[in-house]
Scaffold this active site. Structure first.
Site, mmCIF file in Angstrom:
data_model
loop_
_atom_site.group_PDB
_atom_site.id
_atom_site.type_symbol
_atom_site.label_atom_id
_atom_site.label_comp_id
_atom_site.label_asym_id
_atom_site.label_seq_id
_atom_site.Cartn_x
_atom_site.Cartn_y
_atom_site.Cartn_z
ATOM 1 N N SER A 139 0.828 -1.215 0.000
ATOM 2 C CA SER A 139 0.000 0.000 0.000
ATOM 3 C C SER A 139 0.858 1.259 0.000
ATOM 4 O O SER A 139 1.640 1.490 0.922
ATOM 5 C CB SER A 139 -0.886 0.052 1.250
ATOM 6 O OG SER A 139 -1.886 -0.901 1.176
ATOM 7 N N GLU A 142 -8.634 -11.212 -0.107
ATOM 8 C CA GLU A 142 -9.327 -11.069 -1.391
ATOM 9 C C GLU A 142 -9.955 -12.389 -1.827
ATOM 10 O O GLU A 142 -10.688 -12.441 -2.816
ATOM 11 C CB GLU A 142 -8.356 -10.551 -2.467
ATOM 12 C CG GLU A 142 -7.873 -9.131 -2.202
ATOM 13 C CD GLU A 142 -6.884 -8.668 -3.255
ATOM 14 O OE1 GLU A 142 -7.328 -8.136 -4.282
ATOM 15 O OE2 GLU A 142 -5.656 -8.857 -3.050
ATOM 16 N N ALA A 164 2.112 -1.277 4.597
ATOM 17 C CA ALA A 164 1.676 -0.236 5.536
ATOM 18 C C ALA A 164 1.025 -0.977 6.697
ATOM 19 O O ALA A 164 0.379 -2.013 6.496
ATOM 20 C CB ALA A 164 0.673 0.695 4.874
ATOM 21 N N ASN A 169 -1.229 4.363 10.541
ATOM 22 C CA ASN A 169 -2.213 4.774 11.556
ATOM 23 C C ASN A 169 -1.846 4.082 12.853
ATOM 24 O O ASN A 169 -1.090 3.104 12.845
ATOM 25 C CB ASN A 169 -3.627 4.316 11.127
ATOM 26 C CG ASN A 169 -3.683 2.810 10.846
ATOM 27 O OD1 ASN A 169 -3.296 2.368 9.761
ATOM 28 N ND2 ASN A 169 -4.111 2.037 11.818
ATOM 29 N N HIS A 203 -9.216 3.226 5.140
ATOM 30 C CA HIS A 203 -8.147 2.922 4.187
ATOM 31 C C HIS A 203 -7.553 4.203 3.586
ATOM 32 O O HIS A 203 -6.362 4.264 3.286
ATOM 33 C CB HIS A 203 -8.668 1.988 3.092
ATOM 34 C CG HIS A 203 -7.594 1.510 2.159
ATOM 35 N ND1 HIS A 203 -6.507 0.776 2.590
ATOM 36 C CD2 HIS A 203 -7.409 1.679 0.821
ATOM 37 C CE1 HIS A 203 -5.708 0.511 1.551
ATOM 38 N NE2 HIS A 203 -6.240 1.045 0.468
HETATM 39 N N1 HPA Z 1 -4.641 -2.992 10.912
HETATM 40 C C1 HPA Z 1 -4.445 -3.914 9.941
HETATM 41 N N2 HPA Z 1 -3.884 -3.645 8.776
HETATM 42 C C2 HPA Z 1 -3.466 -2.389 8.565
HETATM 43 C C3 HPA Z 1 -3.616 -1.378 9.519
HETATM 44 C C4 HPA Z 1 -4.234 -1.697 10.759
HETATM 45 O O1 HPA Z 1 -4.409 -0.849 11.666
HETATM 46 N N3 HPA Z 1 -3.090 -0.250 8.985
HETATM 47 C C5 HPA Z 1 -2.629 -0.567 7.752
HETATM 48 N N4 HPA Z 1 -2.856 -1.866 7.485
#
Ligand code: HPA
Length: 275
Positions: A29, A85, A112, A234, A246
């Site tokens: 990502s 998916e 990410a 995040n 997302h």
């Molecule tokens: N949880 C799971 N997958 C993720 C997160 C998350 O907080 N952030 C980015 N991918």
């Protein structure tokens, strides 16, 4: 997994790929825009690779590139397919299997993730030291296939220390604060509940995400040297105050793009190829 599933995909790669690749990159990502290429030798949309299919996740571009950079031949998978998916393990780990079939012995997996460790902030990077597979299944369940490692692969050191050091050096050069951490892999597609996040934190996880571990498990079992690099998009559920979206994942990765580009470029230049 059925090893023959990959034959048509391998055959769909341009002939130049048969001259080999020194290393592979998997760009998760937001990482796709972070590549610097000197000389593109091949470019194939995932839709033209049988069994790979179009990436269905926003922010995952979905193309394979073979390019030259710093005198090295790099196989880059821009975008990945995920277990959530519903596409099956063959498609999820096809990036690694194609890289292996064209000779890459080193792979950098990027993603990410959500931060659990309170010392982390969105936009920062974590070098994977280890992982926890909370899903409990993995791509190696199935027949024992030659080239995919032993029946019971040792998992004591999935993420090669030499490659972790290359990433530390790269971060230092860029003035980026990084830590090594443990990645908890969840199936998704839901984000976690706060109770799950508290539990994973007690198990020793620093970050959480929905990718990377299947590929790392498979690549390591096959004898490849594996590195993992995560950008915190995040804070995980119950740690950050906001509901998880997302778009936030994509925005945080966008802001970190110059740093991502520098880290990848340093890795491509400096990773010892026989590590
Ligand atoms: N949880 C799971 N997958 C993720 C997160 C998350 O907080 N952030 C980015 N991918």
């Amino acid at each position: 997994m059925d090893p023959h599933f990959f034959d048509k995909a391998e055959a769909a790669l341009p002939a130049v790929c048969r001259d080999g690749a020194d290393m592979a990159l998997v760009l998760g990502s937001g990482w796709g825009g972070a590549l610097e290429t000197d000389d593109v030798l091949a470019r194939v949309p995932y839709g033209d690779i049988p069994g790979m299919g179009q990436a269905s996740v926003p922010g995952h571009s979905g193309e394979f590139l073979l390019y030259r950079r710093h005198g090295r031949r790099v196989a880059a998978f821009c975008g990945r397919r995920h277990w959530y998916e519903g596409v099956g393990w063959e498609t999820v780990v096809m990036n690694v299997e194609l890289a292996r079939r064209i000779g890459a012995k080193t792979v950098l997996l990027t993603n990410a993730s959500g931060g659990l460790n309170p010392a982390l902030k969105p936009g920062e990077f974590v070098i994977l030291r280890d992982h926890i597979n909370t899903v409990g299944v993995n791509p190696l369940i199935g027949p024992l296939v030659e080239g995919w490692g032993p029946r019971f692969p040792d998992m004591g050191e999935v993420y090669t220390p030499l490659l972790r050091n290359v990433l530390h050096d790269a971060a230092r050069k860029e003035g980026l604060r990084v830590i090594e951490g443990v990645y908890a892999f969840t199936s998704g597609p839901v984000f976690e509940t706060p109770a799950e996040i508290r539990a994973y934190g007690r198990w020793g996880a620093d970050i959480v995400g929905m990718s990377t571990v299947p590929e790392a498990t498979f690549a390591h079992a096959c004898g490849m040297s594996v590195a993992g690099l995560s950008v915190i998009s995040n804070m995980a559920a119950g740690i950050g105050l906001e509901p998880l979206k997302h778009e936030d994942v994509l925005n945080a990765s966008k802001a970190a793009r110059p740093a991502m580009a520098a880290l990848i470029d340093s890795f491509v230049r400096n990773a010892p190829l026989s590590a």
